[in-house]
Design an enzyme around this catalytic site. Sequence first.
Site, PDB file in Angstrom:
ATOM      1  N   GLU A   1       0.865  -1.181   0.000  1.00 23.00           N
ATOM      2  CA  GLU A   1       0.000   0.000   0.000  1.00 23.00           C
ATOM      3  C   GLU A   1       0.902   1.232   0.000  1.00 23.00           C
ATOM      4  OE1 GLU A   1      -3.286   1.042  -0.222  1.00 23.00           O
ATOM      5  OE2 GLU A   1      -2.292   2.983  -0.034  1.00 23.00           O
TER       6      GLU A   1
ATOM      7  N   CYS B   1     -12.093   4.192   0.786  1.00 23.74           N
ATOM      8  CA  CYS B   1     -13.314   4.152   1.603  1.00 23.74           C
ATOM      9  C   CYS B   1     -13.042   4.610   3.029  1.00 23.74           C
ATOM     10  CB  CYS B   1     -13.875   2.733   1.593  1.00 23.74           C
ATOM     11  SG  CYS B   1     -15.280   2.545   2.670  1.00 23.74           S
TER      12      CYS B   1
ATOM     13  N   CYS C   1     -16.026   6.844   1.891  1.00 23.25           N
ATOM     14  CA  CYS C   1     -17.289   6.572   2.599  1.00 23.25           C
ATOM     15  C   CYS C   1     -17.288   6.976   4.072  1.00 23.25           C
ATOM     16  CB  CYS C   1     -17.618   5.082   2.558  1.00 23.25           C
ATOM     17  SG  CYS C   1     -16.906   4.147   1.210  1.00 23.25           S
TER      18      CYS C   1
ATOM     19  N   LYS D   1     -16.615  10.724   4.947  1.00 22.95           N
ATOM     20  CA  LYS D   1     -17.753  11.438   4.364  1.00 22.95           C
ATOM     21  C   LYS D   1     -18.984  11.328   5.257  1.00 22.95           C
ATOM     22  CE  LYS D   1     -20.458   9.263   1.946  1.00 22.95           C
ATOM     23  NZ  LYS D   1     -20.705   8.660   0.650  1.00 22.95           N
TER      24      LYS D   1
ATOM     25  N   ALA E   1       3.923  -0.348  -5.360  1.00 22.29           N
ATOM     26  CA  ALA E   1       4.389  -1.561  -6.038  1.00 22.29           C
ATOM     27  C   ALA E   1       3.971  -1.485  -7.494  1.00 22.29           C
ATOM     28  CB  ALA E   1       3.786  -2.789  -5.377  1.00 22.29           C
TER      29      ALA E   1
ATOM     30  N   TYR F   1     -22.940  11.432  -7.093  1.00 18.18           N
ATOM     31  CA  TYR F   1     -23.257  11.384  -5.670  1.00 18.18           C
ATOM     32  C   TYR F   1     -22.224  12.098  -4.807  1.00 18.18           C
ATOM     33  CZ  TYR F   1     -20.035   7.520  -4.499  1.00 18.18           C
ATOM     34  OH  TYR F   1     -18.924   6.757  -4.270  1.00 18.18           O
ATOM     35  N   ILE F   2     -20.958  12.106  -5.218  1.00 16.37           N
ATOM     36  CA  ILE F   2     -19.944  12.762  -4.380  1.00 16.37           C
ATOM     37  C   ILE F   2     -20.171  14.278  -4.358  1.00 16.37           C
ATOM     38  CG2 ILE F   2     -17.460  13.218  -4.126  1.00 16.37           C
ATOM     39  CD1 ILE F   2     -16.950  10.367  -5.159  1.00 16.37           C
TER      40      ILE F   2
ATOM     41  N   GLU G   1     -23.383  14.984  -2.311  1.00 15.95           N
ATOM     42  CA  GLU G   1     -23.186  14.793  -0.864  1.00 15.95           C
ATOM     43  C   GLU G   1     -22.369  15.934  -0.264  1.00 15.95           C
ATOM     44  OE1 GLU G   1     -23.393   9.908  -0.622  1.00 15.95           O
ATOM     45  OE2 GLU G   1     -21.452  10.857  -0.863  1.00 15.95           O
TER      46      GLU G   1
ATOM     47  N   GLY H   1     -15.965  12.798 -11.481  1.00 13.16           N
ATOM     48  CA  GLY H   1     -15.662  11.411 -11.848  1.00 13.16           C
ATOM     49  C   GLY H   1     -14.296  10.989 -11.350  1.00 13.16           C
TER      50      GLY H   1
ATOM     51  N   THR I   1     -17.739   0.286  -2.288  1.00 10.07           N
ATOM     52  CA  THR I   1     -16.962  -0.560  -1.397  1.00 10.07           C
ATOM     53  C   THR I   1     -17.485  -1.993  -1.294  1.00 10.07           C
ATOM     54  OG1 THR I   1     -15.919   1.146  -0.130  1.00 10.07           O
ATOM     55  CG2 THR I   1     -16.464  -0.850   1.079  1.00 10.07           C
TER      56      THR I   1
ATOM     57  N   HIS J   1     -46.078   0.152  12.745  1.00 10.44           N
ATOM     58  CA  HIS J   1     -46.681   1.473  12.909  1.00 10.44           C
ATOM     59  C   HIS J   1     -46.242   2.083  14.242  1.00 10.44           C
ATOM     60  CE1 HIS J   1     -49.596   4.583  12.241  1.00 10.44           C
ATOM     61  NE2 HIS J   1     -50.034   4.424  13.470  1.00 10.44           N
TER      62      HIS J   1
ATOM     63  N   GLU K   1     -43.520   1.965   6.782  1.00 10.96           N
ATOM     64  CA  GLU K   1     -44.761   1.197   6.642  1.00 10.96           C
ATOM     65  C   GLU K   1     -45.457   1.501   5.313  1.00 10.96           C
ATOM     66  OE1 GLU K   1     -48.123   2.185   9.366  1.00 10.96           O
ATOM     67  OE2 GLU K   1     -46.885   3.860  10.004  1.00 10.96           O
TER      68      GLU K   1
HETATM   69  C1  LIG Z   1     -15.652  10.824  -1.455  1.00  7.84           C
HETATM   70  C2  LIG Z   1     -16.028   9.389  -1.671  1.00  7.84           C
HETATM   71  C3  LIG Z   1     -17.130   8.870  -1.037  1.00  7.84           C
HETATM   72  C4  LIG Z   1     -17.479   7.537  -1.214  1.00  7.84           C
HETATM   73  N1  LIG Z   1     -18.585   7.073  -0.587  1.00  7.84           N
HETATM   74  C5  LIG Z   1     -18.952   5.776  -0.732  1.00  7.84           C
HETATM   75  C6  LIG Z   1     -20.071   5.262  -0.049  1.00  7.84           C
HETATM   76  O1  LIG Z   1     -20.751   5.979   0.695  1.00  7.84           O
HETATM   77  N2  LIG Z   1     -20.365   3.946  -0.215  1.00  7.84           N
HETATM   78  C7  LIG Z   1     -19.621   3.127  -1.026  1.00  7.84           C
HETATM   79  O2  LIG Z   1     -19.930   1.933  -1.124  1.00  7.84           O
HETATM   80  N3  LIG Z   1     -18.566   3.604  -1.708  1.00  7.84           N
HETATM   81  C8  LIG Z   1     -18.211   4.902  -1.574  1.00  7.84           C
HETATM   82  N4  LIG Z   1     -17.104   5.378  -2.245  1.00  7.84           N
HETATM   83  C9  LIG Z   1     -16.394   4.479  -3.186  1.00  7.84           C
HETATM   84  C10 LIG Z   1     -15.432   3.550  -2.456  1.00  7.84           C
HETATM   85  O3  LIG Z   1     -14.548   4.305  -1.660  1.00  7.84           O
HETATM   86  C11 LIG Z   1     -14.651   2.725  -3.466  1.00  7.84           C
HETATM   87  O4  LIG Z   1     -15.557   2.084  -4.329  1.00  7.84           O
HETATM   88  C12 LIG Z   1     -13.789   1.667  -2.797  1.00  7.84           C
HETATM   89  O5  LIG Z   1     -12.878   2.247  -1.903  1.00  7.84           O
HETATM   90  C13 LIG Z   1     -13.036   0.857  -3.857  1.00  7.84           C
HETATM   91  O6  LIG Z   1     -12.176  -0.063  -3.246  1.00  7.84           O
HETATM   92  P1  LIG Z   1     -10.867  -0.568  -4.011  1.00  7.84           P
HETATM   93  O7  LIG Z   1     -10.309  -1.656  -3.173  1.00  7.84           O
HETATM   94  O8  LIG Z   1     -11.168  -0.836  -5.414  1.00  7.84           O
HETATM   95  O9  LIG Z   1      -9.878   0.677  -4.033  1.00  7.84           O
HETATM   96  P2  LIG Z   1      -9.409   1.700  -2.899  1.00  7.84           P
HETATM   97  O10 LIG Z   1     -10.206   1.586  -1.656  1.00  7.84           O
HETATM   98  O11 LIG Z   1      -9.344   3.009  -3.580  1.00  7.84           O
HETATM   99  O12 LIG Z   1      -7.968   1.195  -2.560  1.00  7.84           O
HETATM  100  C14 LIG Z   1      -6.906   1.237  -3.472  1.00  7.84           C
HETATM  101  C15 LIG Z   1      -5.632   1.416  -2.688  1.00  7.84           C
HETATM  102  O13 LIG Z   1      -4.525   1.140  -3.541  1.00  7.84           O
HETATM  103  C16 LIG Z   1      -3.478   2.017  -3.234  1.00  7.84           C
HETATM  104  N5  LIG Z   1      -2.584   2.043  -4.392  1.00  7.84           N
HETATM  105  C17 LIG Z   1      -2.845   2.540  -5.627  1.00  7.84           C
HETATM  106  N6  LIG Z   1      -1.820   2.271  -6.462  1.00  7.84           N
HETATM  107  C18 LIG Z   1      -0.898   1.591  -5.739  1.00  7.84           C
HETATM  108  C19 LIG Z   1       0.365   1.025  -6.041  1.00  7.84           C
HETATM  109  N7  LIG Z   1       0.884   1.065  -7.282  1.00  7.84           N
HETATM  110  N8  LIG Z   1       1.063   0.408  -5.060  1.00  7.84           N
HETATM  111  C20 LIG Z   1       0.562   0.332  -3.800  1.00  7.84           C
HETATM  112  N9  LIG Z   1      -0.629   0.846  -3.458  1.00  7.84           N
HETATM  113  C21 LIG Z   1      -1.364   1.448  -4.428  1.00  7.84           C
HETATM  114  C22 LIG Z   1      -4.176   3.325  -2.928  1.00  7.84           C
HETATM  115  O14 LIG Z   1      -3.362   4.159  -2.124  1.00  7.84           O
HETATM  116  C23 LIG Z   1      -5.407   2.827  -2.189  1.00  7.84           C
HETATM  117  O15 LIG Z   1      -5.197   2.819  -0.797  1.00  7.84           O
HETATM  118  C24 LIG Z   1     -16.702   6.698  -2.062  1.00  7.84           C
HETATM  119  C25 LIG Z   1     -15.584   7.224  -2.720  1.00  7.84           C
HETATM  120  C26 LIG Z   1     -15.244   8.543  -2.530  1.00  7.84           C
HETATM  121  C27 LIG Z   1     -14.047   9.099  -3.235  1.00  7.84           C
END
Ligand SMILES: Cc1cc2nc3c(=O)[nH]c(=O)nc-3n(C[C@H](O)[C@H](O)[C@H](O)COP(=O)(O)OP(=O)(O)OC[C@H]3O[C@@H](n4cnc5c(N)ncnc54)[C@H](O)[C@@H]3O)c2cc1C
Length: 463
Positions: free
Chosen positions: A35, A43, A48, A51, A115, A180-181, A184, A265, A314, A439, A444
């Site tokens: 990481e 998240c 998430c 937020k 990595a 949504y972001i 919110e 996006g 997530t 109720h 309901e």
């Molecule tokens: C503001 C915001 C609000 C959100 N709210 C919600 C919500 O309410 N509900 C919901 O379900 N989803 C929400 N999401 C979406 C959710 O956060 C993502 O869908 C989820 O985190 C995706 O998980 P992931 O494992 O694919 O990637 P991530 O959780 O993004 O994890 C990827 C990780 O990889 C690491 N990384 C990247 N490249 C490398 C590399 N080359 N080497 C080592 N590490 C690396 C990054 O640092 C990161 O920590 C939200 C997103 C944002 C931005």
Amino acid sequence: MSEFDYDLFVIGGGSGGVRAGRLVAGMGKKVAIAEEFRFGGTCVIRGCVPKKLLVYASQFPEHFEDAAGYGWTVGESSFDWPTLIANKDREIARLEGLYRGGLERAGADIIASRAVLEDRHTVRIVNENRTVTARHILIATGGRPNPHAALPGHEHCITSNEAFHLDTLPKAIVIAGGGYIGVEFANIFHGLGVETTLVYRGKEILGRFDQDLRTMLHKTMEAKGIRILCGTIFKEIVKREDGRLDAHLSDDSTLTVDQVMLAIGRTPNTEGLGLDKAGVQTGKIDEIIVDDYSRTNVDNIYAIGDVTNRVQLTPVAIHEAMCFVQTVFHDNPVSPDHDVIATAVFSQPEIGTVGLTEEEAGEKFDEVEIYRAEFRPMRHTLSGRQERMLMKLVVDAATKKVVGAHILGPDAGEMAQLLGVAVKAGLTKNDFDRTMAIHPTAAEELVTIYQPSYRLKGGARVA
Ligand SMILES: Cc1cc2nc3c(=O)[nH]c(=O)nc-3n(C[C@H](O)[C@H](O)[C@H](O)COP(=O)(O)OP(=O)(O)OC[C@H]3O[C@@H](n4cnc5c(N)ncnc54)[C@H](O)[C@@H]3O)c2cc1C
């Protein structure tokens, strides 16, 4: 001795990567997870979780206002942004520790580094300038906010990443994006007392949601005092001498604000990842292309979560991780199920939704019944708040199957989680009717609308 250093190397310690790494390490396999920023990923660290904490914080002014109708006198209130951010950061650090701890206890090698791929079995650990090999590689690198590089002055803008760590709360903000972001954060900033404008290029905010909810949320947000400008984009952002920003818009107006936020996006994190060296194919927006089992075109390399740009949530990333573990390490091929995903928008009021929108059902089925209830929730009666709640069931008239359920109002997300079970299970309107109401609740209504409010035939409203 195995020909590889690891059975599995996970790149990215977010929602998907951590789950896969922990499960596979827990099986006694040799696992490493890298990481580059903080374990927990988007998240936990800047999505998430923080937020939702900010959403809670932003709701207090309305709670204070509403208290009067219930006989309470709330003294003068004040808000301190640094306190909120410090408390939020403490909670995030706690959760990050839990994520790391889970991996450690499972026996994974935790690598605090970026990595990248060197070839289909070799990973370079950038900070340590060494390489390791793995039989299987899982890419779970997530995504990042689109910086809108084509916008003149984009370097003056923040994204959701920075919004969680601003030194001071702005007096005025303009946010670009109707997803949504953006929605919110518009509600968060407005609730915290910031003069807030939302600018969106489309006709109506929240593109893929039910039109009825979109329109009603738009109106409710405007009634609260949030300015929403649809059909509008930024032309240029200019930094003024006084440090504030002028956001020049496509309608030739200019907004002078303290912060400009882009929520237009997210881009998959594949840049510089060495995908070309390993021969992994990417798509139009640089997402990793995978098959039904999250496998890339290189058969020992898999990808899950946001980096594949399937459904960016997530629970979806976690589900894909679990399917990956079953497929690769339990010899039980399971492909992720992306059908009928319940979801929420933590706008104010909240949206909770599952299944087809009215418009989608109209296209898919010959005849559709819509059961719709719009009312003032009980909690708003004594408070005097005028906000209304909307609930809607979308039913395929031929089978009576409930194919969509949509809610706008308090606790809509909580309700949608449970409705998700019913809709996923393919329950019929008759099953809803047979269910006794609780109720007095708002929910309901979902089991007491006995007659269709109107029907669609060939997608058009008939009665
Ligand atoms: C503001 C915001 C609000 C959100 N709210 C919600 C919500 O309410 N509900 C919901 O379900 N989803 C929400 N999401 C979406 C959710 O956060 C993502 O869908 C989820 O985190 C995706 O998980 P992931 O494992 O694919 O990637 P991530 O959780 O993004 O994890 C990827 C990780 O990889 C690491 N990384 C990247 N490249 C490398 C590399 N080359 N080497 C080592 N590490 C690396 C990054 O640092 C990161 O920590 C939200 C997103 C944002 C931005």
